[in-house]
Design a protein around this motif. Structure first.
Motif, PDB file in Angstrom:
ATOM      1  N   PRO A  94      35.394  47.984  41.297  1.00  0.00           N
ATOM      2  CA  PRO A  94      35.758  47.304  39.922  1.00  0.00           C
ATOM      3  C   PRO A  94      34.620  47.734  39.126  1.00  0.00           C
ATOM      4  CG  PRO A  94      36.156  45.827  41.751  1.00  0.00           C
ATOM      5  CD  PRO A  94      35.593  47.025  42.366  1.00  0.00           C
ATOM      6  N   GLU A 119      43.747  45.533  43.573  1.00  0.00           N
ATOM      7  CA  GLU A 119      44.388  45.496  42.198  1.00  0.00           C
ATOM      8  C   GLU A 119      45.290  46.840  42.061  1.00  0.00           C
ATOM      9  OE1 GLU A 119      41.535  45.175  39.175  1.00  0.00           O
ATOM     10  OE2 GLU A 119      40.714  43.371  39.852  1.00  0.00           O
ATOM     11  N   ARG A 169      40.381  49.050  42.928  1.00  0.00           N
ATOM     12  CA  ARG A 169      41.222  49.035  42.002  1.00  0.00           C
ATOM     13  C   ARG A 169      42.108  50.250  42.120  1.00  0.00           C
ATOM     14  NH1 ARG A 169      38.367  50.061  37.367  1.00  0.00           N
ATOM     15  NH2 ARG A 169      37.947  47.860  36.902  1.00  0.00           N
TER      16      ARG A 169
END
Length: 400
Positions: A94, A119, A169
């Protein structure tokens, strides 16, 4: 790939794998390269169908705090506009530099993401959902639930393997998707700017009727979620063009059923639509007069039998019945019926039987109607409630 071949339509044909499998495999490989510092040129993926894929990892690119790579889509022997396209995953911590603005449509943070620490974002060439009724929520990327679960599962497994407890992510992108998307059903489903990441089994079955049926269901779900109670349906482009150009109907919210009339009617009942108007070429719709609910020629072709028999019942000599029976197209059959003054009674019987079999399929729980047309002769006939449902469609057009 294990179990690469399958039997379809009496032939050995090669299976492929979905965009969802490509995305999950690319995410797995990119995550492994990010957390290990190593480079992997192949990745293994267990699909929901239970078939193990071994896929080449392409176009590896490293940046501070992130790794991206691609998997090439292989549709096997199934005709598919996405065959050969590269599906990318960029995996990053992130705190790494996020993708540029305009490059992604982030999913709303969910409990699932909070628990998994993964994510999932949509990148370049992955469509954005703009209408309700689809599994992905409006505003987010068109990444369906099974591919999301596959991506999450694979990235979590990589995190556990390398002892990494932080979040990651994953940005899925399909650069060719913006060019390919207009060739698909996505614009009609309210998906803009790219392709959907799809697949419930991870595997593409060659010549799959199921994929076409699922696309039809998705269209119907979208119409229902957007407040449409009265369906307008075509078999394909012939009906769409005729209704738009010859009948001046708005066809933008119509559903395409291909050959799957039975599944169309069943799902319309399940979703509790109020009515369904099917406008189709006589070559397809005449088959419904015999109760045939899959109109593909490989399943049934009773057009000549039905029209010849009805002509005989209407007083035609046997020679005319034989002539009709020997025709290859319904336009040729129509020409003979008109020549013999038999068109009106025969078509009246055809529309009566179409009405009967459509209602039999829905058990009276849905108002149904059909309009038959020919590119040569125009509108040939319509069932009893066709005008009422046509006026309802025209009223909707006027309101919009």
């Amino acid at each position: 790939m294990e179990d690469e071949l399958t039997v379809s339509q009496g032939r050995l044909m090669r299976r492929g794998y979905t965009t969802g499998s490509c995305a999950a495999a690319a995410a797995k490989a990119a995550a492994a390269m990010l957390l290990s510092g190593e480079e992997f040129r192949q990745v293994k993926l267990d699909t929901p169908k239970g078939i193990l894929l071994t896929l080449d990892v392409l176009d590896i690119c490293r940046a501070p705090g992130s790794v991206s790579c691609a998997i090439r889509k292989d549709s096997g022997d199934d005709p598919d506009d996405t065959h050969g396209t590269l599906v990318y995953a960029t995996v990053s911590r992130p705190d790494a530099q996020p993708p540029a603005e305009g490059y992604r449509q982030p999913l709303t943070a969910s409990v699932e993401q909070a628990v998994s620490g993964v994510e999932i974002w949509g990148g370049l060439g992955v469509g954005k959902v703009t209408k309700p009724g689809l599994a992905p929520k409006p505003g987010g990327p068109a990444i369906n639930p099974v591919p999301r679960r596959m991506i999450t599962k694979e990235v979590q497994a990589v995190k556990a393997r390398y002892g990494y407890g932080g979040p990651l992510r994953v940005v899925i992108s399909i650069p060719a998707g913006m060019e390919i998307a207009p060739k698909t059903f996505n614009p009609r489903l309210g998906i803009i700017g790219g392709l959907s990441v799809l697949g419930t089994s991870g595997i593409v079955e060659p010549m799959s009727d199921r994929a076409l049926i699922e696309t039809m269901y998705a269209e119907m779900d979208s119409r229902k979620a957007n407040g449409y109670e009265d369906l307008l349906v075509f078999f394909g482009n012939y009906g769409t063009d005729f209704a738009r150009d010859g009948m001046h109907l708005d066809v933008s919210q119509a559903v395409t059923c291909s050959n799957f009339v039975g599944e169309l009617l069943d799902y319309a009942v399940l979703k509790e639509f109020r009515s369904l108007l099917l406008i189709g070429h006589s070559g397809k719709l005449i088959k419904l007069a015999q109760g045939v609910m899959n109109t593909h020629s490989k399943y049934a072709d009773c057009r000549g039998e039905f029209l010849a028999l009805q002509a005989l019942f209407a007083g035609a000599p046997v020679s005319v019945g034989r002539e009709i029976y020997g025709c290859n197209t319904t336009d040729e059959m129509t020409k003979i019926l008109k020549r013999e003054g038999l068109f009106e009674p025969v078509m009246a019987k055809a529309t009566e039987k179409i009405d009967f079999y459509m209602q039999k399929r829905v058990h009276g729980r849905l108002q149904t109607a059909a309009i038959l047309f020919s590119n040569v002769y125009g509108i040939l006939g319509e069932t009893e409630q066709a005008q009422e449902l046509l006026e309802r469609q025209q009223g909707r057009d006027a309101a919009h």
